[in-house]
Design a protein around this motif. Structure first.
Motif, PDB file in Angstrom:
ATOM      1  N   HIS A  24      10.132  -5.808  -1.137  1.00 24.62           N
ATOM      2  CA  HIS A  24       9.152  -6.842  -1.463  1.00 24.62           C
ATOM      3  C   HIS A  24       9.097  -7.088  -2.967  1.00 24.62           C
ATOM      4  O   HIS A  24       8.850  -8.210  -3.412  1.00 24.62           O
ATOM      5  CB  HIS A  24       7.776  -6.433  -0.943  1.00 24.62           C
ATOM      6  CG  HIS A  24       7.580  -6.682   0.520  1.00 24.62           C
ATOM      7  ND1 HIS A  24       6.934  -7.792   1.016  1.00 24.62           N
ATOM      8  CD2 HIS A  24       7.960  -5.962   1.606  1.00 24.62           C
ATOM      9  CE1 HIS A  24       6.917  -7.747   2.332  1.00 24.62           C
ATOM     10  NE2 HIS A  24       7.525  -6.634   2.722  1.00 24.62           N
ATOM     11  N   GLY A  25       9.323  -6.055  -3.760  1.00 29.38           N
ATOM     12  CA  GLY A  25       9.309  -6.227  -5.202  1.00 29.38           C
ATOM     13  C   GLY A  25      10.501  -7.007  -5.707  1.00 29.38           C
ATOM     14  O   GLY A  25      10.383  -7.817  -6.631  1.00 29.38           O
ATOM     15  N   VAL A  26      11.662  -6.779  -5.096  1.00 24.06           N
ATOM     16  CA  VAL A  26      12.885  -7.445  -5.548  1.00 24.06           C
ATOM     17  C   VAL A  26      12.911  -8.914  -5.157  1.00 24.06           C
ATOM     18  O   VAL A  26      13.245  -9.788  -5.957  1.00 24.06           O
ATOM     19  CB  VAL A  26      14.127  -6.714  -4.986  1.00 24.06           C
ATOM     20  CG1 VAL A  26      15.397  -7.525  -5.241  1.00 24.06           C
ATOM     21  CG2 VAL A  26      14.249  -5.325  -5.608  1.00 24.06           C
ATOM     22  N   VAL A  27      12.555  -9.211  -3.904  1.00 18.39           N
ATOM     23  CA  VAL A  27      12.667 -10.588  -3.411  1.00 18.39           C
ATOM     24  C   VAL A  27      11.371 -11.382  -3.561  1.00 18.39           C
ATOM     25  O   VAL A  27      11.317 -12.548  -3.204  1.00 18.39           O
ATOM     26  CB  VAL A  27      13.104 -10.603  -1.930  1.00 18.39           C
ATOM     27  CG1 VAL A  27      14.433  -9.890  -1.753  1.00 18.39           C
ATOM     28  CG2 VAL A  27      12.038  -9.963  -1.041  1.00 18.39           C
ATOM     29  N   ASP A  28      10.318 -10.728  -4.122  1.00 19.38           N
ATOM     30  CA  ASP A  28       9.032 -11.400  -4.309  1.00 19.38           C
ATOM     31  C   ASP A  28       8.519 -12.003  -3.009  1.00 19.38           C
ATOM     32  O   ASP A  28       8.069 -13.141  -2.961  1.00 19.38           O
ATOM     33  CB  ASP A  28       9.160 -12.484  -5.383  1.00 19.38           C
ATOM     34  CG  ASP A  28       7.785 -12.981  -5.841  1.00 19.38           C
ATOM     35  OD1 ASP A  28       6.832 -12.204  -5.746  1.00 19.38           O
ATOM     36  OD2 ASP A  28       7.678 -14.154  -6.272  1.00 19.38           O
ATOM     37  N   HIS A  29       8.624 -11.212  -1.940  1.00 14.75           N
ATOM     38  CA  HIS A  29       8.177 -11.671  -0.627  1.00 14.75           C
ATOM     39  C   HIS A  29       6.761 -11.148  -0.388  1.00 14.75           C
ATOM     40  O   HIS A  29       6.524  -9.953  -0.502  1.00 14.75           O
ATOM     41  CB  HIS A  29       9.129 -11.150   0.456  1.00 14.75           C
ATOM     42  CG  HIS A  29       8.790 -11.640   1.831  1.00 14.75           C
ATOM     43  ND1 HIS A  29       8.929 -12.949   2.189  1.00 14.75           N
ATOM     44  CD2 HIS A  29       8.292 -10.990   2.917  1.00 14.75           C
ATOM     45  CE1 HIS A  29       8.557 -13.098   3.459  1.00 14.75           C
ATOM     46  NE2 HIS A  29       8.167 -11.912   3.916  1.00 14.75           N
ATOM     47  N   PRO A  30       5.817 -12.015  -0.064  1.00 15.75           N
ATOM     48  CA  PRO A  30       4.429 -11.555   0.091  1.00 15.75           C
ATOM     49  C   PRO A  30       4.256 -10.650   1.309  1.00 15.75           C
ATOM     50  O   PRO A  30       4.912 -10.834   2.335  1.00 15.75           O
ATOM     51  CB  PRO A  30       3.635 -12.854   0.256  1.00 15.75           C
ATOM     52  CG  PRO A  30       4.638 -13.847   0.783  1.00 15.75           C
ATOM     53  CD  PRO A  30       5.947 -13.479   0.150  1.00 15.75           C
ATOM     54  N   TRP A  31       3.348  -9.683   1.191  1.00 15.50           N
ATOM     55  CA  TRP A  31       3.023  -8.819   2.312  1.00 15.50           C
ATOM     56  C   TRP A  31       2.174  -9.585   3.323  1.00 15.50           C
ATOM     57  O   TRP A  31       1.366 -10.431   2.969  1.00 15.50           O
ATOM     58  CB  TRP A  31       2.238  -7.595   1.843  1.00 15.50           C
ATOM     59  CG  TRP A  31       3.032  -6.635   1.019  1.00 15.50           C
ATOM     60  CD1 TRP A  31       3.126  -6.604  -0.336  1.00 15.50           C
ATOM     61  CD2 TRP A  31       3.842  -5.551   1.493  1.00 15.50           C
ATOM     62  NE1 TRP A  31       3.931  -5.571  -0.747  1.00 15.50           N
ATOM     63  CE2 TRP A  31       4.377  -4.904   0.362  1.00 15.50           C
ATOM     64  CE3 TRP A  31       4.150  -5.066   2.764  1.00 15.50           C
ATOM     65  CZ2 TRP A  31       5.220  -3.801   0.462  1.00 15.50           C
ATOM     66  CZ3 TRP A  31       4.978  -3.961   2.873  1.00 15.50           C
ATOM     67  CH2 TRP A  31       5.513  -3.334   1.728  1.00 15.50           C
ATOM     68  N   ALA A  32       2.369  -9.266   4.573  1.00 21.22           N
ATOM     69  CA  ALA A  32       1.522  -9.843   5.625  1.00 21.22           C
ATOM     70  C   ALA A  32       0.125  -9.247   5.525  1.00 21.22           C
ATOM     71  O   ALA A  32      -0.051  -8.117   5.042  1.00 21.22           O
ATOM     72  CB  ALA A  32       2.126  -9.543   6.996  1.00 21.22           C
ATOM     73  N   PRO A  33      -0.910  -9.980   5.938  1.00 19.35           N
ATOM     74  CA  PRO A  33      -2.268  -9.407   5.929  1.00 19.35           C
ATOM     75  C   PRO A  33      -2.325  -8.117   6.740  1.00 19.35           C
ATOM     76  O   PRO A  33      -1.622  -7.951   7.739  1.00 19.35           O
ATOM     77  CB  PRO A  33      -3.112 -10.507   6.588  1.00 19.35           C
ATOM     78  CG  PRO A  33      -2.332 -11.764   6.390  1.00 19.35           C
ATOM     79  CD  PRO A  33      -0.886 -11.370   6.441  1.00 19.35           C
ATOM     80  N   ALA A  34      -3.163  -7.177   6.302  1.00 19.92           N
ATOM     81  CA  ALA A  34      -3.266  -5.891   6.994  1.00 19.92           C
ATOM     82  C   ALA A  34      -3.769  -6.071   8.421  1.00 19.92           C
ATOM     83  O   ALA A  34      -3.401  -5.312   9.318  1.00 19.92           O
ATOM     84  CB  ALA A  34      -4.177  -4.948   6.219  1.00 19.92           C
ATOM     85  N   TRP A  35      -4.656  -7.031   8.646  1.00 17.23           N
ATOM     86  CA  TRP A  35      -5.077  -7.372  10.004  1.00 17.23           C
ATOM     87  C   TRP A  35      -5.357  -8.861  10.070  1.00 17.23           C
ATOM     88  O   TRP A  35      -5.521  -9.541   9.069  1.00 17.23           O
ATOM     89  CB  TRP A  35      -6.311  -6.574  10.433  1.00 17.23           C
ATOM     90  CG  TRP A  35      -7.525  -6.729   9.570  1.00 17.23           C
ATOM     91  CD1 TRP A  35      -8.468  -7.717   9.628  1.00 17.23           C
ATOM     92  CD2 TRP A  35      -7.919  -5.877   8.477  1.00 17.23           C
ATOM     93  NE1 TRP A  35      -9.419  -7.525   8.670  1.00 17.23           N
ATOM     94  CE2 TRP A  35      -9.121  -6.399   7.960  1.00 17.23           C
ATOM     95  CE3 TRP A  35      -7.393  -4.703   7.920  1.00 17.23           C
ATOM     96  CZ2 TRP A  35      -9.791  -5.802   6.884  1.00 17.23           C
ATOM     97  CZ3 TRP A  35      -8.060  -4.110   6.875  1.00 17.23           C
ATOM     98  CH2 TRP A  35      -9.241  -4.658   6.362  1.00 17.23           C
ATOM     99  N   ARG A  36      -5.387  -9.371  11.294  1.00 18.07           N
ATOM    100  CA  ARG A  36      -5.463 -10.814  11.502  1.00 18.07           C
ATOM    101  C   ARG A  36      -6.879 -11.273  11.841  1.00 18.07           C
ATOM    102  O   ARG A  36      -7.749 -10.463  12.141  1.00 18.07           O
ATOM    103  CB  ARG A  36      -4.515 -11.214  12.644  1.00 18.07           C
ATOM    104  CG  ARG A  36      -3.049 -10.924  12.351  1.00 18.07           C
ATOM    105  CD  ARG A  36      -2.235 -10.907  13.633  1.00 18.07           C
ATOM    106  NE  ARG A  36      -2.638  -9.790  14.493  1.00 18.07           N
ATOM    107  CZ  ARG A  36      -2.257  -9.654  15.769  1.00 18.07           C
ATOM    108  NH1 ARG A  36      -1.479 -10.575  16.311  1.00 18.07           N
ATOM    109  NH2 ARG A  36      -2.656  -8.619  16.480  1.00 18.07           N
ATOM    110  N   THR A  37      -7.066 -12.576  11.788  1.00 16.30           N
ATOM    111  CA  THR A  37      -8.321 -13.199  12.206  1.00 16.30           C
ATOM    112  C   THR A  37      -8.102 -13.890  13.542  1.00 16.30           C
ATOM    113  O   THR A  37      -7.127 -14.627  13.710  1.00 16.30           O
ATOM    114  CB  THR A  37      -8.797 -14.226  11.163  1.00 16.30           C
ATOM    115  OG1 THR A  37      -9.004 -13.558   9.912  1.00 16.30           O
ATOM    116  CG2 THR A  37     -10.094 -14.876  11.606  1.00 16.30           C
TER     117      THR A  37
END
Length: 427
Positions: A24-37
């Motif tokens: 994620h640091g290399v490709v600057d890809h955002p993390w998914a939310p820890a839980w959903r709505t």
């Protein structure tokens, strides 16, 4: 309960790891939310009221251990915004009664493996737990607790002032001390943990198994017909459900009243405070029942202090100057060298106290309405085992042996547990 097709089902939660962090640091890809709505469904198999550690742990173990994933966790605020986010996160199992020792020791066992189980760093630190004795009667109680602990297989022993000095060099163990230290109950497995991380870890894991987490959803009524739960009414709509679990800590009696269930519980504020960070020096958790104070040091260096509950029933979560002054004086009586530390902030949480200082867990007089309440000042350390056992109780309809002594009917039958000797300021 229509379990077919839902057992063990996950929903693609990203696994946290060093490799994932690098990626994620290399490709600057955002993390998914820890839980959903989720949208609030009109029906669930189980509704859990309270989005703290107890409610979330119950939901998680229902899904993981019993395959029951059609579960809604409802919180009128945000997840972990109640007692789970306001406690001092101290863990131990050196209680007084055999029932309490076995129960909390199972919780400590679950805590030790929680980071791996949830794939979430909960920052557990095994620091040891030291309960000071300032009088002969207090020392006798420590010896009593130590023997009960040993019989139950828990590492706990009474040590003398030289060993106390070795563990905490800053402690005044001289005869000139205002409150001389005659000995202490030392519990090496005890420690501290990051309470927010525990809440987030359980929430993320429960969500990955299909549990619906609903924040800003207040329960306004519990529908009961012919002595059986039919569902709940909320600020976002009505829900039909045959099983409802009350895991609301300080608000336990108000929620139970909605179902027509009376609980022998009073709610008291419990205040705490934290100092500026300093170089780590306190290797153990230190507790003094005589002085009504306990202190530990976080990984960042802050000293976290607490005391006994306020002497009046209230739903207030504001701090008071009287608490700060009394706490400072008691802390300095133990460790005079802390006099120049600056206090950063203070806060309060709500504690639901029972007459025997033990929890109330399991069924009530209303069919389908279960409670996980009455935790007083020690609910956070019981979170994992409470969730595990309540999940089994919900799934099977029978309280497991580990919580059989904590039923609501014990008060009418005179079977009190009597945990006050290890619970009052025993954090």
């Amino acid at each position: 309960m229509a379990e077919a097709g839902r057992r063990g089902r996950r929903h693609g939660a990203a696994r946290y790891s060093a490799l994932a962090l690098l990626k994620h640091g290399v490709v600057d890809h955002p993390w998914a939310p820890a839980w959903r709505t989720h949208e609030l469904k009109r029906t669930y198999d189980v509704v859990i009221i309270g989005g703290g550690i107890h409610g979330l742990a119950t939901a998680y173990y229902l899904a993981r251990n019993h395959g029951i994933t059609d579960v809604a966790v409802l919180d009128k605020g945000y997840l972990g915004g109640g007692g789970s986010g306001r406690n001092t996160a101290i863990l131990r199992s050196n209680y007084l009664t055999p029932e309490g020792v076995r129960f909390y020791d199972r919780s400590l066992e679950l805590y030790r493996g929680l980071a791996a189980d949830l794939n979430f760093n909960v920052m557990f630190s095994r620091k040891g737990h030291l309960t000071l004795a300032h009088s002969d009667s207090s020392l006798r109680t420590m010896r009593w607790r130590a023997e009960v602990n040993k019989v139950c297989g828990v590492d706990s022993e009474v040590i003398g002032p030289p060993d106390v000095q070795r563990l905490v060099p800053q402690m005044d163990v001289t005869d000139e001390a205002r409150y001389p230290i005659l000995g202490a109950l030392y519990h090496p497995p005890g420690g501290i943990i990051r309470h927010d991380a525990v809440v987030w870890g359980y929430a993320r894991a429960a969500d990955s198994l299909g549990v619906h987490l609903h924040q800003d959803t207040e329960v306004t009524e519990i529908d009961v017909s012919a002595g059986k739960v039919q569902g709940v009414r909320t600020t976002r709509g009505d829900i039909s459900a045959p099983l409802v679990v009350n895991a609301t800590a300080g608000w336990a009696t108000l929620v139970a009243d909605l179902a027509g269930v009376r609980l022998p519980v009073q709610t008291f504020p419990l205040q705490a405070a934290v100092t500026e960070p300093v170089k780590p020096f306190l290797r153990t958790v230190v507790v003094s029942g005589t002085l009504h104070v306990y202190v530990s040091q976080t990984a960042r260096g802050e000293l976290v202090f607490g005391a006994s509950v306020d002497p009046f029933a209230s739903y207030s979560t504001r701090g008071s100057l009287e608490f700060t002054e009394g706490l400072a004086g008691h802390v300095l009586a133990l460790m005079p060298g802390l006099a120049k530390l600056r206090l950063l902030r203070q806060w309060a949480g709500l504690c639901d106290m029972t007459p025997d200082f033990a929890p109330i867990m399991g069924p009530t007089g209303v069919d389908g309405f279960l409670v996980d309440v009455g935790w007083g000042t020690y609910g956070f350390k019981a979170g994992p085992v409470a969730g595990e056992t309540m999940a089994e109780c919900v799934a099977t309809g029978r309280p497991p042996e580990l919580i059989a002594s904590f039923g609501l009917d014990r008060f009418a039958q005179g079977r009190l547990v009597g945990e006050k000797g290890a619970a009052a300021v025993g954090h």
